[in-house]
Design a protein around this motif. Structure first.
Motif, short mmCIF file in Angstrom:
data_model
loop_
_atom_site.label_atom_id
_atom_site.label_comp_id
_atom_site.label_asym_id
_atom_site.label_seq_id
_atom_site.Cartn_x
_atom_site.Cartn_y
_atom_site.Cartn_z
N UNK A 136 0.40 79.64 109.29
CA UNK A 136 -0.99 79.34 109.27
C UNK A 136 -1.58 79.34 107.83
N UNK A 137 -1.44 80.59 107.15
CA UNK A 137 -2.06 80.80 105.65
C UNK A 137 -1.79 79.83 104.90
N UNK A 138 -0.53 79.00 105.07
CA UNK A 138 -0.21 78.00 104.19
C UNK A 138 -1.02 76.67 104.14
N UNK A 139 -1.67 76.59 105.21
CA UNK A 139 -2.71 75.40 105.47
C UNK A 139 -4.25 75.58 105.16
N UNK A 140 -4.76 74.52 104.84
CA UNK A 140 -6.05 74.44 104.39
C UNK A 140 -6.65 73.26 105.20
N UNK A 141 -7.99 73.63 105.73
CA UNK A 141 -8.74 72.52 106.29
C UNK A 141 -9.66 72.17 105.35
N UNK A 171 -7.43 66.81 96.79
CA UNK A 171 -7.05 67.38 95.44
C UNK A 171 -7.11 68.79 95.34
N UNK A 172 -8.42 69.33 95.73
CA UNK A 172 -8.66 70.86 95.89
C UNK A 172 -7.39 71.72 96.71
N UNK A 173 -7.35 71.06 97.69
CA UNK A 173 -6.18 71.91 98.88
C UNK A 173 -4.82 71.83 98.15
N UNK A 174 -4.23 70.53 97.59
CA UNK A 174 -3.21 70.56 96.96
C UNK A 174 -2.93 71.41 95.51
N UNK A 175 -4.22 71.67 94.74
CA UNK A 175 -4.04 72.50 93.72
C UNK A 175 -4.16 73.95 94.08
N UNK A 196 -22.85 60.67 95.89
CA UNK A 196 -22.44 60.66 97.02
C UNK A 196 -21.09 59.72 96.85
N UNK A 197 -19.97 59.98 96.93
CA UNK A 197 -18.87 59.20 96.86
C UNK A 197 -18.18 58.73 98.23
N UNK A 198 -19.03 58.69 99.04
CA UNK A 198 -18.40 58.28 100.40
C UNK A 198 -17.52 59.10 101.04
N UNK A 199 -17.08 59.07 102.03
CA UNK A 199 -15.98 59.64 102.92
C UNK A 199 -14.74 59.55 101.94
N UNK A 200 -14.53 58.39 101.53
CA UNK A 200 -13.10 58.20 100.62
C UNK A 200 -13.16 59.13 99.49
N UNK A 201 -14.08 58.99 98.76
CA UNK A 201 -14.26 59.96 97.50
C UNK A 201 -14.21 61.53 97.94
N UNK A 202 -14.85 61.89 99.00
CA UNK A 202 -14.90 63.18 99.50
C UNK A 202 -13.42 63.62 99.89
N UNK A 203 -12.81 62.68 100.78
CA UNK A 203 -11.56 63.20 101.12
C UNK A 203 -10.51 63.37 100.09
N UNK A 204 -10.81 62.54 99.03
CA UNK A 204 -9.75 62.33 97.94
C UNK A 204 -9.84 63.86 97.26
N UNK A 205 -11.23 64.03 97.00
CA UNK A 205 -11.58 65.46 96.21
C UNK A 205 -11.06 66.54 97.22
N UNK A 206 -11.40 66.51 98.49
CA UNK A 206 -10.80 67.58 99.27
C UNK A 206 -9.33 67.85 99.25
#
Length: 333
Positions: A18-23, A97-101, A85-95
């Motif tokens: 579980x510690x390897x996952x990010x919400x 990216x952060x989780x991946x990095x 405001x980047x919309x849901x699309x921009x928000x999830x793209x950024x989220x």
């Protein structure tokens, strides 16, 4: 496609940490809903290693709410407040990216208008040894089972509205779509297909992303209730299915973003002009029905026509390119 030779829901989840996952959560001016979601994360067992909050330039007290939970969650919280405001699309793209990095092995995407079932991550983790693109089930606002259209008619680029809702003894069904309200995806797939496309702003972005994932790995919806919707939406009860209310912005992007889908289809060699045009016409008709029977008005059709016009411009843009694959970044641990 995988065979139902055994049920991974009864397997040990020792291969999932579980510690390897990010919400990753996207929010915009809904601090009360975000509070409810974060309270549900506080009660989770097990918890993810990180929770990433992407704030689409909210003007309410979202920042204060997030900071109030920083010491309470028992997991590392990362807060990204965007300048616009980047919309849901921009928000999830950024989220994503952060989780991946951060090196996350698994990334669980969700809007701010859901709460997590306490053992939701454990339920998803049962399937992680077998699949890399997974969608769990949700309860609707009233506690009923929320039906999601998990299959698309590929050449038309639209959901199949009456795909079977029931599960057999395998506990899963193959899907070729996606929903950012609960998508659970492995970093290997994210690396191959890149980030969600922020150009969509809203609508069709998660369907397209899930479709791209299904071309790289067997994708499934599993018979596990892991989320509960916390926002009531006006609906038209058709007996078999419900149709939700919409907005002028959604109507515009529903039609405009057909241009982006067309470009993705062309780039992957699956574009059929006749069938895709039929899918666009059916989408237009569905939105007219939604206006009349859910919102009980004829106002708003101009947004559909504007979306069609701007979608043609996108489809004719010779400089358009799909989102690129990501550079390899070591996973956590």
């Amino acid at each position: 496609m995988p065979t139902a030779d055994h049920n991974p829901a009864i397997e040990s989840s020792t291969d999932f940490d579980p510690a390897s996952s990010t919400i990753a959560v996207v929010t915009f001016n809904r601090s009360a809903l975000l509070t409810r979601l974060l309270k549900s994360v506080e009660k989770m067992d097990p918890k993810p290693g990180h929770i990433v909050i992407v704030d689409n330039a909210s003007s309410d007290d979202t920042t204060e709410v997030v900071e109030g939970f920083r010491e309470r969650l028992g997991t590392q919280l990362v807060y990204r407040r965007l300048g616009t405001n980047t919309g849901g699309s921009g928000g999830f793209s950024e989220g994503m990216r952060v989780a991946y990095e951060l090196g996350s092995e698994w990334i669980w995407l969700m809007d701010d208008d859901v709460e997590v079932i306490p053992d939701g991550l454990a339920k998803m983790g049962k399937w992680a040894p077998r699949f890399k693109s997974i969608q769990g089930r949700r309860y609707d606002y009233d506690g009923s089972e929320f039906y999601w259209q998990y299959r698309i008619a590929e050449r038309m680029g639209i959901p199949i509205p009456f795909a079977p809702a029931g599960f057999d003894e395998s506990g899963f069904k193959p899907m070729n779509s996606g929903c950012f309200e609960g998508m659970f995806i492995n970093r290997e797939v994210v690396q191959q297909i890149g980030l969600p496309d922020p150009r969509f702003f809203i609508y069709w972005d998660d369907q397209t992303y899930g479709w791209l994932a299904s071309r790289k790995t067997p994708s499934v919806i599993v018979d596990e209730f892991v989320l509960r919707r916390t926002r009531e939406i006006k609906q038209w009860d058709m007996g078999v299915r419900h149709m939700n209310a919409s907005s002028n912005a959604y109507r515009y992007y529903i039609m405009r973003n057909r241009g982006h889908i067309k470009q993705y289809y062309r780039s992957l060699g699956v574009y059929n002009p006749v069938l895709f045009a039929l899918g666009t016409a059916l989408t237009f008709a569905k939105e007219l029905i939604r206006l009349v029977f859910v919102e009980r008005t004829f106002r708003g059709t101009s947004n559909l026509f504007r979306g069609l016009r701007d979608g043609r411009k996108i489809a004719n843009d010779t400089s358009w390119r799909p989102m690129p694959p990501l550079a390899a970044v070591p996973a956590a641990g």
